[in-house]
Design a protein around this motif. Structure first.
Motif, PDB file in Angstrom:
ATOM      1  N   GLY A   1       0.851  -1.178   0.000  1.00 28.04           N
ATOM      2  CA  GLY A   1       0.000   0.000   0.000  1.00 28.04           C
ATOM      3  C   GLY A   1       0.888   1.229   0.000  1.00 28.04           C
ATOM      4  N   GLU A   2       0.307   2.404  -0.058  1.00 29.03           N
ATOM      5  CA  GLU A   2       1.118   3.626  -0.180  1.00 29.03           C
ATOM      6  C   GLU A   2       2.153   3.794   0.922  1.00 29.03           C
ATOM      7  N   PRO A   3       1.807   3.649   2.206  1.00 32.10           N
ATOM      8  CA  PRO A   3       2.845   3.808   3.233  1.00 32.10           C
ATOM      9  C   PRO A   3       3.969   2.787   3.080  1.00 32.10           C
ATOM     10  N   ALA A   4       3.612   1.563   2.709  1.00 26.16           N
ATOM     11  CA  ALA A   4       4.633   0.537   2.507  1.00 26.16           C
ATOM     12  C   ALA A   4       5.510   0.857   1.306  1.00 26.16           C
ATOM     13  N   LEU A   5       4.924   1.403   0.261  1.00 27.37           N
ATOM     14  CA  LEU A   5       5.700   1.794  -0.916  1.00 27.37           C
ATOM     15  C   LEU A   5       6.670   2.920  -0.576  1.00 27.37           C
ATOM     16  N   ALA A   6       6.242   3.822   0.293  1.00 26.07           N
ATOM     17  CA  ALA A   6       7.142   4.890   0.739  1.00 26.07           C
ATOM     18  C   ALA A   6       8.297   4.312   1.551  1.00 26.07           C
ATOM     19  N   LEU A   7       7.995   3.343   2.410  1.00 25.76           N
ATOM     20  CA  LEU A   7       9.043   2.705   3.204  1.00 25.76           C
ATOM     21  C   LEU A   7      10.018   1.954   2.312  1.00 25.76           C
ATOM     22  N   ALA A   8       9.504   1.232   1.337  1.00 24.21           N
ATOM     23  CA  ALA A   8      10.371   0.498   0.415  1.00 24.21           C
ATOM     24  C   ALA A   8      11.353   1.427  -0.276  1.00 24.21           C
ATOM     25  N   LEU A   9      10.863   2.587  -0.724  1.00 24.44           N
ATOM     26  CA  LEU A   9      11.725   3.518  -1.445  1.00 24.44           C
ATOM     27  C   LEU A   9      12.874   4.003  -0.571  1.00 24.44           C
ATOM     28  N   ARG A  10      12.648   4.147   0.721  1.00 21.12           N
ATOM     29  CA  ARG A  10      13.709   4.592   1.623  1.00 21.12           C
ATOM     30  C   ARG A  10      14.873   3.601   1.657  1.00 21.12           C
ATOM     31  N   PHE A  11      14.597   2.358   1.302  1.00 24.17           N
ATOM     32  CA  PHE A  11      15.645   1.333   1.249  1.00 24.17           C
ATOM     33  C   PHE A  11      16.144   1.092  -0.174  1.00 24.17           C
ATOM     34  N   GLY A  12      15.781   1.974  -1.102  1.00 23.90           N
ATOM     35  CA  GLY A  12      16.276   1.842  -2.473  1.00 23.90           C
ATOM     36  C   GLY A  12      15.492   0.891  -3.344  1.00 23.90           C
ATOM     37  N   VAL A  13      14.352   0.391  -2.849  1.00 24.51           N
ATOM     38  CA  VAL A  13      13.468  -0.448  -3.664  1.00 24.51           C
ATOM     39  C   VAL A  13      12.539   0.489  -4.429  1.00 24.51           C
ATOM     40  N   THR A  14      12.747   0.602  -5.719  1.00 27.08           N
ATOM     41  CA  THR A  14      11.996   1.554  -6.526  1.00 27.08           C
ATOM     42  C   THR A  14      10.800   0.931  -7.240  1.00 27.08           C
ATOM     43  N   THR A  15      10.727  -0.413  -7.262  1.00 20.10           N
ATOM     44  CA  THR A  15       9.577  -1.099  -7.859  1.00 20.10           C
ATOM     45  C   THR A  15       9.229  -2.302  -6.997  1.00 20.10           C
ATOM     46  N   GLU A  16       7.955  -2.405  -6.612  1.00 24.33           N
ATOM     47  CA  GLU A  16       7.446  -3.596  -5.937  1.00 24.33           C
ATOM     48  C   GLU A  16       6.452  -4.301  -6.852  1.00 24.33           C
ATOM     49  N   LEU A  17       6.522  -5.615  -6.889  1.00 22.27           N
ATOM     50  CA  LEU A  17       5.597  -6.434  -7.666  1.00 22.27           C
ATOM     51  C   LEU A  17       4.641  -7.122  -6.701  1.00 22.27           C
ATOM     52  N   GLU A  18       3.391  -6.687  -6.747  1.00 23.11           N
ATOM     53  CA  GLU A  18       2.381  -7.170  -5.804  1.00 23.11           C
ATOM     54  C   GLU A  18       1.794  -8.482  -6.312  1.00 23.11           C
ATOM     55  N   MET A  19       1.751  -9.463  -5.417  1.00 26.48           N
ATOM     56  CA  MET A  19       1.260 -10.784  -5.782  1.00 26.48           C
ATOM     57  C   MET A  19      -0.134 -11.089  -5.237  1.00 26.48           C
TER      58      MET A  19
ATOM     59  N   ILE B   1      27.804  -8.048  -0.156  1.00 28.73           N
ATOM     60  CA  ILE B   1      26.392  -7.809  -0.478  1.00 28.73           C
ATOM     61  C   ILE B   1      25.695  -6.938   0.559  1.00 28.73           C
ATOM     62  N   SER B   2      26.099  -7.007   1.820  1.00 26.41           N
ATOM     63  CA  SER B   2      25.421  -6.212   2.853  1.00 26.41           C
ATOM     64  C   SER B   2      25.635  -4.720   2.675  1.00 26.41           C
ATOM     65  N   ASP B   3      26.566  -4.322   1.816  1.00 21.78           N
ATOM     66  CA  ASP B   3      26.760  -2.896   1.538  1.00 21.78           C
ATOM     67  C   ASP B   3      25.559  -2.267   0.841  1.00 21.78           C
ATOM     68  N   THR B   4      24.618  -3.076   0.352  1.00 20.29           N
ATOM     69  CA  THR B   4      23.411  -2.482  -0.250  1.00 20.29           C
ATOM     70  C   THR B   4      22.633  -1.655   0.764  1.00 20.29           C
ATOM     71  N   LEU B   5      22.842  -1.912   2.055  1.00 17.47           N
ATOM     72  CA  LEU B   5      22.121  -1.164   3.093  1.00 17.47           C
ATOM     73  C   LEU B   5      22.759   0.182   3.410  1.00 17.47           C
ATOM     74  N   ASN B   6      23.930   0.452   2.833  1.00 16.42           N
ATOM     75  CA  ASN B   6      24.631   1.717   3.112  1.00 16.42           C
ATOM     76  C   ASN B   6      24.080   2.838   2.233  1.00 16.42           C
ATOM     77  N   THR B   7      22.801   3.099   2.361  1.00 16.47           N
ATOM     78  CA  THR B   7      22.132   4.040   1.459  1.00 16.47           C
ATOM     79  C   THR B   7      22.692   5.449   1.595  1.00 16.47           C
TER      80      THR B   7
END
Length: 411
Positions: free
Chosen positions: A63-81, A392-398
């Motif tokens: 949902g919108e709040p979750a999409l905003a949270l995802a973007l903060r972690f660099g996830v720019t596209t979510e695929l909803e199942m 790989i854990s460096d992906t969290l160093n936003t």
């Protein structure tokens, strides 16, 4: 016209690390990779950091709040199942650069009383947090409850007309969730539904948590598996069957771990994660589904490696949903990074894991305007400190996130 030049970056383009160290963004698109910095450009000095395409989470409920949270972690596209973010319901999301973009299956084809009805406790009401439900949809979703081949066939065009981007089928008897005996699609109904979806030119995905369900989906001609089986170790036979079919697999190792009672506690303890989550999501991350404690995580990891080695496309996804402890072990955005760590633990290289969250899902879901860093594509970008192509854990160093060329401001 807005021009931004990101300089001195290690550039992972979605497939490999480039020699070029400058990426130029003009308005919403990548204008150039390499070359000089244009006059008047705003310069972002990456100073040895790594620039990646914006990440995908290929299995969510959002949902919108979750999409905003995802973007903060660099996830720019979510695929909803499973959810409401079909085309008519996401107009306000498509042009909102403060949230991740989304595509959706709408609701999956399942029998009345079938999965996922067993997951919601009786009398449950939605809570709050950064992932609270979004506004009422403009178009109410199709609820495709099907028990016969004809019912499945009849629902497919309704899902297409309602704006589903792909068609999902639930193949689940509830045994892994601790609810054995759930109504489940039979082979004939699954076959008919998948064939009808393909007749409409739709991509098909299946929810499959067991080896038997996986066989059923492959026999039906499914394009992708939205889960990896977790009820038993893999055999050469099942690996060869999936590989020969050409289907992709979204393992959702974080979900399998949660089903086994493994929480996201270690991830929640990471200050790079805890600093970005509210209490509801931290509580969720520190919990688990715990429906299948007899499972073995190493079996799942071994199956991921065997599928990858057999040439099966692996896509990074989590099955994250709501900030509720009975859906625990995952949080939007954060758990995609956990999934990447699990893929590397399974034996993929960091580069292979990063492809699973960038180019591969973009390609398999037909979103060819993103998932790579190349001239002309959407400027969905993630800048991190360090080198996730080796650690790989460096992906969290936003350090910075851009969605269509708009840099996300601090929340």
């Amino acid at each position: 016209m807005t021009i931004t030049a990101i300089t001195n970056a290690r550039v992972f383009d979605g497939e490999r690390v480039l020699q070029e160290r400058t990426v130029v963004v003009q308005d919403t698109r990548i204008a150039a990779v390499g070359g000089p910095v244009p006059a008047g450009a705003q310069v972002v000095d990456a100073d040895g950091g790594t620039l990646l395409p914006g990440l995908f989470d290929a299995h969510v409920h959002t949902g919108e709040p979750a999409l905003a949270l995802a973007l903060r972690f660099g996830v720019t596209t979510e695929l909803e199942m499973q959810g409401i973010n079909t085309e008519p319901n996401r107009a306000h999301i498509t042009d909102n650069d403060a949230v991740a973009d989304v595509r959706s299956a709408g609701f999956g084809i399942t029998p009345p009383g079938g999965h996922p009805s067993e997951l919601i406790p009786e009398g449950f009401t939605f809570g709050g947090g950064q992932g609270a439900p979004q506004r009422r949809p403009a178009t109410m979703p199709v609820m495709p409850f099907s028990s016969t081949p004809q019912e499945a066939v009849d629902f497919v065009p309704q899902l297409v007309a309602s704006g589903s981007d792909y068609i999902k089928f639930m193949v689940d008897d509830g045994s892994v969730e601790g609810h054995p005996g759930l109504p489940m699609l039979d082979q004939a109904t699954l076959n008919a539904g998948v064939a009808e979806a393909k007749r409409h030119g739709m991509l098909t995905v299946a929810h499959t948590l067991t080896v038997d369900a996986t066989r059923m989906a492959i026999e039906a001609g499914i394009d992708g598996l939205a889960h990896l089986f977790m009820d038993q170790p893999h055999t050469d036979e099942i690996i060869d069957l999936v590989a020969a079919s050409g289907a992709f697999v979204i393992p959702c190792v974080v979900l399998d771990a949660s089903m086994m009672g493994i929480t996201g506690h270690a991830l929640a303890q990471d200050p790079r994660v805890s600093s970005r989550l509210d209490r509801a999501w931290l509580d969720t991350l520190n919990s688990s589904y715990n429906g299948y404690p007899q499972g073995r995580l190493q079996d799942v990891l071994d199956s991921v490696k065997a599928l990858h080695d057999a040439g099966v496309d692996i896509l990074a996804g989590t099955d994250v949903s709501l900030p509720e402890t009975f859906l625990g072990g995952m949080a939007h955005g954060a758990s995609l990074h956990h999934e990447l760590q699990y893929l590397v633990q399974a034996g993929l290289t960091p580069l292979q894991a990063l492809r699973a969250a960038t180019h591969t899902p973009a390609h398999r879901f037909g979103l060819d305007d993103r998932g790579r860093i190349a001239a002309g594509l959407r400027a969905d970008l993630l800048l991190v400190d360090g080198d996730p192509t080796t650690t790989i854990s460096d992906t969290l160093n936003t350090r910075a996130v851009w969605r269509r060329g708009t840099r996300l401001t601090a929340a």
